[in-house]
Design a protein around this motif. Structure first.
Motif, PDB file in Angstrom:
ATOM      1  N   ARG A  91      78.541  44.767  65.629  1.00  0.00           N
ATOM      2  CA  ARG A  91      79.182  43.466  65.859  1.00  0.00           C
ATOM      3  C   ARG A  91      80.538  43.662  66.528  1.00  0.00           C
ATOM      4  O   ARG A  91      81.550  43.124  66.095  1.00  0.00           O
ATOM      5  N   MET A 104      82.672  45.962  60.980  1.00  0.00           N
ATOM      6  CA  MET A 104      81.912  45.084  61.825  1.00  0.00           C
ATOM      7  C   MET A 104      81.378  45.838  63.040  1.00  0.00           C
ATOM      8  O   MET A 104      80.213  45.689  63.391  1.00  0.00           O
ATOM      9  N   CYS A 126      78.503  48.066  62.518  1.00  0.00           N
ATOM     10  CA  CYS A 126      77.241  47.349  62.307  1.00  0.00           C
ATOM     11  C   CYS A 126      76.747  46.683  63.587  1.00  0.00           C
ATOM     12  O   CYS A 126      75.881  45.815  63.541  1.00  0.00           O
ATOM     13  N   ASP A 146      81.682  42.618  69.500  1.00  0.00           N
ATOM     14  CA  ASP A 146      82.270  41.400  70.068  1.00  0.00           C
ATOM     15  C   ASP A 146      82.978  40.568  69.008  1.00  0.00           C
ATOM     16  O   ASP A 146      84.074  40.057  69.236  1.00  0.00           O
ATOM     17  N   GLU A 147      82.369  40.463  67.846  1.00  0.00           N
ATOM     18  CA  GLU A 147      82.980  39.699  66.759  1.00  0.00           C
ATOM     19  C   GLU A 147      84.247  40.384  66.250  1.00  0.00           C
ATOM     20  O   GLU A 147      85.254  39.729  65.981  1.00  0.00           O
TER      21      GLU A 147
END
Length: 95
Positions: free
Chosen positions: A6, A1, A4, A8-9
């Motif tokens: 992302r 993640m 890519c 924060d996620e």
């Protein structure tokens, strides 16, 4: 993640995991944050677990220019060697 974009996620999922507040999970979260250029957040994440993550914490503090704090962290959490036992198993081979 995180690879890519992302971050924060990825951080949110790691923190909400049942072991998300353990020293080893926090270490990974801090690396994600630092890799994203968020050193202050990485330091904040590591602060509750300074003994387990002292080297990482010191590294991020140095990167932020807070060298004195980094040195204090490393000196504060220097492990002490265990006391030598006086038991008979230290006197006669085999150990």
């Amino acid at each position: 993640m995180a690879a890519c974009g992302r971050v924060d996620e990825a951080v949110e999922q790691a923190r909400t995991h049942s072991e998300g507040d353990t020293w080893y999970a926090v270490s990974h979260v801090a690396r994600l944050l630092a890799g994203d250029g968020r050193l202050e957040e990485a330091v904040t994440a590591l602060s509750p677990h300074p003994t387990a993550n002292s080297h990482d914490l010191a590294e991020y503090l140095i990167d932020l220019g807070r060298v004195e704090q980094a040195v204090a962290v490393l000196h504060q959490h220097r492990p002490q060697p265990p006391a030598r036992s006086t038991g008979p198993w230290h006197e006669t081979p085999p150990f």
